[in-house]
Motif scaffolding. Structure first.
Motif, mmCIF file in Angstrom:
data_model
loop_
_atom_site.group_PDB
_atom_site.id
_atom_site.type_symbol
_atom_site.label_atom_id
_atom_site.label_comp_id
_atom_site.label_asym_id
_atom_site.label_seq_id
_atom_site.Cartn_x
_atom_site.Cartn_y
_atom_site.Cartn_z
ATOM 1 N N VAL A 32 -19.804 -9.698 -11.888
ATOM 2 C CA VAL A 32 -18.729 -9.968 -10.944
ATOM 3 C C VAL A 32 -19.216 -11.051 -9.982
ATOM 4 O O VAL A 32 -20.361 -11.014 -9.531
ATOM 5 C CB VAL A 32 -18.333 -8.701 -10.148
ATOM 6 C CG1 VAL A 32 -17.248 -9.004 -9.132
ATOM 7 C CG2 VAL A 32 -17.888 -7.599 -11.096
ATOM 8 N N SER A 33 -18.338 -11.972 -9.653
ATOM 9 C CA SER A 33 -18.683 -13.028 -8.692
ATOM 10 C C SER A 33 -18.178 -12.634 -7.308
ATOM 11 O O SER A 33 -17.251 -13.228 -6.770
ATOM 12 C CB SER A 33 -18.098 -14.375 -9.138
ATOM 13 O OG SER A 33 -16.704 -14.266 -9.355
ATOM 14 N N TYR A 34 -18.806 -11.597 -6.747
ATOM 15 C CA TYR A 34 -18.425 -11.104 -5.431
ATOM 16 C C TYR A 34 -18.478 -12.229 -4.402
ATOM 17 O O TYR A 34 -19.330 -13.107 -4.472
ATOM 18 C CB TYR A 34 -19.364 -9.984 -4.982
ATOM 19 C CG TYR A 34 -19.157 -8.691 -5.714
ATOM 20 C CD1 TYR A 34 -18.127 -7.826 -5.359
ATOM 21 C CD2 TYR A 34 -19.985 -8.325 -6.773
ATOM 22 C CE1 TYR A 34 -17.929 -6.629 -6.026
ATOM 23 C CE2 TYR A 34 -19.803 -7.131 -7.446
ATOM 24 C CZ TYR A 34 -18.772 -6.294 -7.065
ATOM 25 O OH TYR A 34 -18.582 -5.113 -7.734
ATOM 26 N N ALA A 121 -13.000 -9.290 -16.107
ATOM 27 C CA ALA A 121 -11.942 -10.086 -15.466
ATOM 28 C C ALA A 121 -12.375 -10.731 -14.148
ATOM 29 O O ALA A 121 -11.690 -11.631 -13.676
ATOM 30 C CB ALA A 121 -10.715 -9.215 -15.236
ATOM 31 N N ALA A 122 -13.484 -10.306 -13.580
ATOM 32 C CA ALA A 122 -13.902 -10.845 -12.281
ATOM 33 C C ALA A 122 -15.234 -11.583 -12.358
ATOM 34 O O ALA A 122 -15.940 -11.710 -11.366
ATOM 35 C CB ALA A 122 -13.981 -9.716 -11.260
ATOM 36 N N SER A 123 -15.563 -12.107 -13.527
ATOM 37 C CA SER A 123 -16.872 -12.741 -13.688
ATOM 38 C C SER A 123 -16.872 -14.249 -13.453
ATOM 39 O O SER A 123 -17.929 -14.832 -13.218
ATOM 40 C CB SER A 123 -17.429 -12.452 -15.082
ATOM 41 O OG SER A 123 -16.588 -13.020 -16.066
ATOM 42 N N ALA A 124 -15.724 -14.873 -13.471
ATOM 43 C CA ALA A 124 -15.675 -16.339 -13.316
ATOM 44 C C ALA A 124 -16.137 -16.749 -11.916
ATOM 45 O O ALA A 124 -15.921 -16.041 -10.936
ATOM 46 C CB ALA A 124 -14.259 -16.843 -13.562
ATOM 47 N N VAL A 125 -16.786 -17.890 -11.850
ATOM 48 C CA VAL A 125 -17.200 -18.486 -10.582
ATOM 49 C C VAL A 125 -16.366 -19.747 -10.403
ATOM 50 O O VAL A 125 -16.293 -20.581 -11.307
ATOM 51 C CB VAL A 125 -18.704 -18.836 -10.583
ATOM 52 C CG1 VAL A 125 -19.093 -19.598 -9.327
ATOM 53 C CG2 VAL A 125 -19.538 -17.578 -10.746
#
Length: 162
Positions: A32-34, A121-125
């Motif tokens: 995840v790209s928090y 689904a939330a890994s893109a930077v």
């Protein structure tokens, strides 16, 4: 419209759940790209203060996509003890969150959110923060350094906080 990823600030609320040295999440292997909420606020200010954003959707992410195993290692470093991430079922994660004092509504929301994270689904930077602010997004390491005063540290933290 701003579409931020998960917030690094949420990990501050999970510190009590780390007492046994385990970050138990149903998406341990997911990256995840928090993003730091401070970066989201600065992006919002920049968008409101400049032209050309009408109808735009700005996906706001942190500078890196980390698995929860990597996050657990960094949290452990900030806490001064080993923290590992254990993948579990959504039910196990919910029970662990509730057992550490997280309110039911928040535990349910986190389990649902981590179900989405598990899909990748939330890994893109994205380049939103550097493009709009002219500097990199804050990393997890920077976030933890900035919030050291809020993190109990040392190997005996688990015993002291019980």
């Amino acid at each position: 419209m701003l579409a931020p990823n998960g917030f690094l600030q949420n990990f501050l609320g999970l510190v009590p759940a780390l007492r046994p040295g385990t970050l138990a999440l149903p998406a341990a292997d997911a990256a995840v790209s928090y993003v730091d909420a401070r970066d989201v606020a600065e992006v919002a200010a920049a968008v409101l203060a400049t032209d050309g954003h009408e109808g735009a959707v700005h996906e706001v992410t942190g500078p890196e996509s980390l698995t929860h195993h990597e996050i657990a290692r960094q949290l452990g470093g900030a806490l001064g003890r080993d923290v590992t991430c254990r993948a579990g079922t959504p039910e196990q994660a919910r029970a662990a969150l509730l057992g550490s004092g997280v309110p039911e509504w928040q535990a349910d929301g986190l389990v649902e959110l981590y179900g989405l994270y598990a899909t990748g689904a939330a890994s893109a930077v994205t380049d939103t923060v550097p493009r709009l602010l002219g500097r990199p997004a804050r990393s997890l390491a920077t976030f933890l350094t900035d919030h050291t005063a809020l993190l109990p540290s040392g190997p005996d933290t688990a015993q002291e906080n019980r």
